[in-house]
Enzyme design. Structure first.
Site, mmCIF file in Angstrom:
data_model
loop_
_atom_site.group_PDB
_atom_site.id
_atom_site.type_symbol
_atom_site.label_atom_id
_atom_site.label_comp_id
_atom_site.label_asym_id
_atom_site.label_seq_id
_atom_site.Cartn_x
_atom_site.Cartn_y
_atom_site.Cartn_z
ATOM 1 N N HIS A 268 0.813 -1.224 0.000
ATOM 2 C CA HIS A 268 0.000 0.000 0.000
ATOM 3 C C HIS A 268 0.849 1.278 0.000
ATOM 4 C CE1 HIS A 268 -3.730 -2.143 1.091
ATOM 5 N NE2 HIS A 268 -3.071 -2.755 2.050
HETATM 6 C C1 BDR Z 1 -2.708 1.227 5.453
HETATM 7 O O1 BDR Z 1 -2.991 0.828 6.790
HETATM 8 C C2 BDR Z 1 -1.814 0.517 7.460
HETATM 9 O O2 BDR Z 1 -1.961 -0.635 8.248
HETATM 10 C C3 BDR Z 1 -0.759 0.348 6.416
HETATM 11 O O3 BDR Z 1 0.509 0.744 6.906
HETATM 12 C C4 BDR Z 1 -1.209 1.232 5.284
HETATM 13 O O4 BDR Z 1 -0.711 2.543 5.414
HETATM 14 C C5 BDR Z 1 -3.447 0.296 4.490
HETATM 15 O O5 BDR Z 1 -4.818 0.383 4.706
#
Ligand code: BDR
Ligand code: CA
Length: 296
Positions: free
Chosen positions: A235
């Site tokens: 992500h």
């Molecule tokens: C986001 O949520 C966090 O757990 C991850 O680091 C990322 O930024 C994904 O939904």
């Protein structure tokens, strides 16, 4: 080279983004600020310092705000482990840092007006806090890129993506700031997923960046395997690189409102307000080739 300040909550996929940002010659990370999110602020800060020491990069780190603007902190330790780095134990950095993160934004934004992209890959608490404290940041920054939100359902509730869920009030402040905002949410980032055997060729490389990436990638499977996850999604790396590379993304202009009540953290299209760019698609093949290129 795009000048970037990265605001993050490492967190294993944040750590992957830091590594990519340092490995990519088109990205110039001026500094990193830390926020509470995946784990408590003390951990997100220490993890950032440890990783930078491990990779032998002495760049500025400032710690930010330790809880959402109006709410208690919800962490994501089931995805990132108790300390945020799964079962990885990096040598501990003893570097002392300041918490004047907003002053750091202002100093650099004044030095390089309209040149700096603020990339936020954690809850938006720090960014909202800085915009409230120094409204002139709005005229000095180039824009803000956000990993967060979704138009296709959530990952922490059926409606909400984690970063926006944690601090929805902060997200509304940022989305309505008038700055040029890019929302890189689950619609795009969920395309950048890999099964355990899909990045085998990176394992063969001999760079410190490839080694650290694969150590974290493997740890993510060990931690998330316990809750039945069979893929790792990059992500935060995907959000970071959107500040430089447009080709693998498809964007649409939208007005986005963040729900703060029952459907807390849901990002919904609205008819009135600030137009932002929302990534609605992403090219996985491009991304795999990109990782191979920068990590070699
Ligand atoms: C986001 O949520 C966090 O757990 C991850 O680091 C990322 O930024 C994904 O939904
Ligand atoms: Ca994150």
């Amino acid at each position: 080279m795009q000048k970037i300040i990265l605001d993050c909550d490492p967190g294993m996929d944040d750590a992957l983004a830091i590594i990519a940002g340092l490995a990519d010659k088109n990205i110039n990370i001026l500094g990193i600020t830390t926020v509470a999110g995946n784990v408590e602020l003390t951990h997100t800060t220490q993890n950032t310092l440890n990783l930078l020491k491990y990779l032998d990069h002495d760049i500025d780190v400032y710690s930010g705000i330790d809880k959402p603007l109006l709410r208690d902190l919800n962490t994501a330790t089931e995805f990132h482990g108790e300390t945020g780095m799964g079962d990885i134990e990096l040598p501990s950095s003893v570097k002392k840092i300041s918490n004047e993160y907003a002053e750091f934004y202002l100093k650099y934004a004044k030095e390089f007006p309209q040149e700096i992209e603020l990339v936020a890959v954690g809850p938006l608490t720090n960014i909202a806090g800085a915009l409230i404290k120094y409204p002139k940041l709005k005229d000095l920054l180039k824009g803000i890129t956000i990993m967060g939100g979704s138009l296709c359902g959530g990952n922490i509730t059926p409606h909400a993506e984690f970063n926006i869920y944690v601090d929805p009030e902060a997200a509304n402040i940022v989305f309505n700031s008038g700055l040029e905002i890019k929302m890189i949410g689950l619609d795009a980032t969920m395309k950048g997923y890999f099964a355990a055997n899909e990045l085998e060729e990176i394992r063969e490389f001999n760079s410190k960046y490839s080694k650290a990436t694969m150590e974290i990638f493997d740890a993510m499977f060990r931690v998330r395997g316990k809750i039945g996850m069979t893929n790792v999604v990059f992500h935060d790396t995907i959000a970071l690189i959107s500040a430089v590379y447009k080709d693998p993304f498809k964007f649409q202009e939208k007005i986005i409102l963040v729900e703060t009540d029952e459907k807390r953290g849901e990002t919904v299209e609205h008819f009135q307000g600030n137009k932002i760019l929302v990534a609605v698609d992403f090219n996985k093949e491009w991304f795999k080739n990109y990782l191979i290129k920068i990590l070699k």
